[in-house]
Design an enzyme around this catalytic site. Structure first.
Site, short mmCIF file in Angstrom:
data_model
loop_
_atom_site.label_atom_id
_atom_site.label_comp_id
_atom_site.label_asym_id
_atom_site.label_seq_id
_atom_site.Cartn_x
_atom_site.Cartn_y
_atom_site.Cartn_z
N ASN A 143 0.93 -1.39 0.05
CA ASN A 143 0.07 -0.15 -0.05
C ASN A 143 0.97 1.02 0.19
OD1 ASN A 143 -1.71 1.96 0.42
ND2 ASN A 143 -2.09 1.47 2.59
N TRP A 144 0.91 1.70 -1.07
CA TRP A 144 2.21 2.95 -1.18
C TRP A 144 1.39 4.12 -0.66
CZ3 TRP A 144 4.06 2.92 -7.11
CH2 TRP A 144 4.93 1.76 -7.15
N LYS A 145 0.21 4.09 -0.11
CA LYS A 145 -0.22 5.53 0.32
C LYS A 145 -0.01 6.62 -0.55
CE LYS A 145 -0.10 3.00 4.83
NZ LYS A 145 0.16 3.13 6.24
N HIS B 111 -9.52 1.43 4.77
CA HIS B 111 -8.19 1.52 5.31
C HIS B 111 -8.45 2.63 6.57
CE1 HIS B 111 -4.08 2.67 6.21
NE2 HIS B 111 -3.63 1.45 5.81
N GLU C 62 -6.77 4.69 7.63
CA GLU C 62 -6.33 6.28 7.31
C GLU C 62 -7.60 6.88 6.71
OE1 GLU C 62 -2.90 5.49 5.76
OE2 GLU C 62 -1.92 5.13 7.39
N GLU D 243 -5.70 -5.04 10.33
CA GLU D 243 -4.45 -4.07 10.34
C GLU D 243 -4.94 -3.33 11.74
OE1 GLU D 243 -2.34 -2.89 6.57
OE2 GLU D 243 -4.10 -1.35 6.94
N GLY E 67 2.33 2.18 10.87
CA GLY E 67 3.36 3.27 10.80
C GLY E 67 3.93 3.65 12.17
N SER F 223 2.98 -2.31 10.16
CA SER F 223 4.61 -2.42 10.55
C SER F 223 5.29 -3.76 10.17
CB SER F 223 4.99 -1.98 11.83
OG SER F 223 4.62 -0.77 12.31
N GLY G 195 2.95 -1.06 4.12
CA GLY G 195 3.03 0.21 3.95
C GLY G 195 4.46 0.71 3.77
N GLY G 196 5.07 1.36 4.72
CA GLY G 196 6.33 1.86 4.56
C GLY G 196 7.45 0.95 3.94
P1 13P Z 1 3.11 0.37 7.75
O1 13P Z 1 3.43 -1.17 7.05
O2 13P Z 1 3.72 1.57 7.20
O3 13P Z 1 2.78 0.22 9.13
O4 13P Z 1 1.55 0.65 7.06
C1 13P Z 1 0.59 -0.53 7.25
C2 13P Z 1 -0.51 -0.17 6.37
O5 13P Z 1 -1.28 0.83 6.72
C3 13P Z 1 -0.99 -0.99 5.20
O6 13P Z 1 -2.06 -0.66 4.59
#
Ligand code: 13P
Length: 252
Positions: A9-11, A94, A96, A166, A172, A212, A233-234
């Site tokens: 998930n590149w956000k 998600h 967010e 999640e 994050g 994470s 994500g990251g």
């Molecule tokens: P991180 O891997 O950066 O914690 O993000 C997870 C995420 O929100 C994937 O959708």
């Protein structure tokens, strides 16, 4: 045996040219038939990303959609726009989006149904807040989300749904759920699906962990019996780290 799905998930990261550069770096690394690899990218990156992934085993996903087919919804993108562009997956609900963009279980459900009707595979995100875990209501929160987010989703349709567990406190933050914590909730999700549908249907659904997940902890998480992949994500923005996670899924 469920095939594992590792999705990035590149956000809100990567311009179109940066997206193509990252894909070109990742393509030779993650080329493997045993795991499905998905990059969920910002809308502006979708067309170049689909183009860059042609002829590979990498599918492109979107990070959201709107549930109407077309109309006066400034700034939104519809399911058929995504399918026409070659998108196969879409992240829905998600945390967010729930936190910053007022998504509710009701709109998550509408989006999930719209994605399925268009032939997209929704990656439906569920997870408890830190406070909810502290108050010992994780299972209640998850059960409610599963019930509402999948309302009116049939047994046939749910086989095309990916559920991403999640925990919001792990996103994050560098705080990963332990493999036992993640397995416990993923098994609980499967039990909820078995209750709503039946065991065979529940056994066919892919359940990912996200929060994470990184090159160091992926193998242990992915070795759990009810964890069928990751939503990353990251670590999905770094080719070497993402590849390590994909390789852990191949082995796990
Ligand atoms: P991180 O891997 O950066 O914690 O993000 C997870 C995420 O929100 C994937 O959708």
């Amino acid at each position: 045996m469920r095939k594992k799905i590792i999705a990035g998930n590149w956000k809100m990261n990567k311009t179109p040219s940066e997206a193509v550069a990252l894909i070109n770096e990742l393509k030779p690394l993650v080329k493997n038939d045993d795991v499905d690899v998905v990059f969920c990218v910002p809308d502006i990156d979708i067309i170049p990303a689909v183009e860059a992934c042609k002829g590979t085993n990498i599918a492109i996903g979107a990070e959201n959609l709107y549930f109407e087919e077309s109309g006066a919804y400034t700034g939104e993108i519809s399911p058929n726009m995504l399918t026409d562009a070659g998108v196969k997956y879409v992240i829905i609900g998600h945390s967010e989006r729930r936190e910053y963009f007022a998504e509710t279980d009701e709109t998550v459900n509408k989006r999930t149904l719209a994605a399925l009707a268009a032939g997209l595979k929704p990656i439906v995100c569920v997870g408890e807040l830190k406070w909810e875990r502290q108050c010992n209501i994780t299972e209640e929160v998850i059960a409610r989300q599963i019930k509402l987010d999948l309302w009116d989703v049939t047994a046939e349709q749910v086989k095309n749904v990916v559920i991403a567990y999640e925990p919001v406190w792990a996103i994050g933050t560098g705080l990963t759920a332990t493999p036992d914590q993640a397995q416990e909730v993923c098994a609980f999700i499967r039990a909820q699906l078995a209750k709503k549908y039946d065991q065979a249907t529940a056994d066919a659904v892919t359940i990912q962990y996200g929060g994470s997940m990184n090159a160091g902890n992926a193998a242990e998480l992915l070795a759990q019996p009810d964890i069928d992949g990751g939503l990353i994500g990251g670590a999905s923005l770094k080719a070497a780290d993402f590849n390590t996670i994909v390789q852990a899924a191949v082995e796990g």
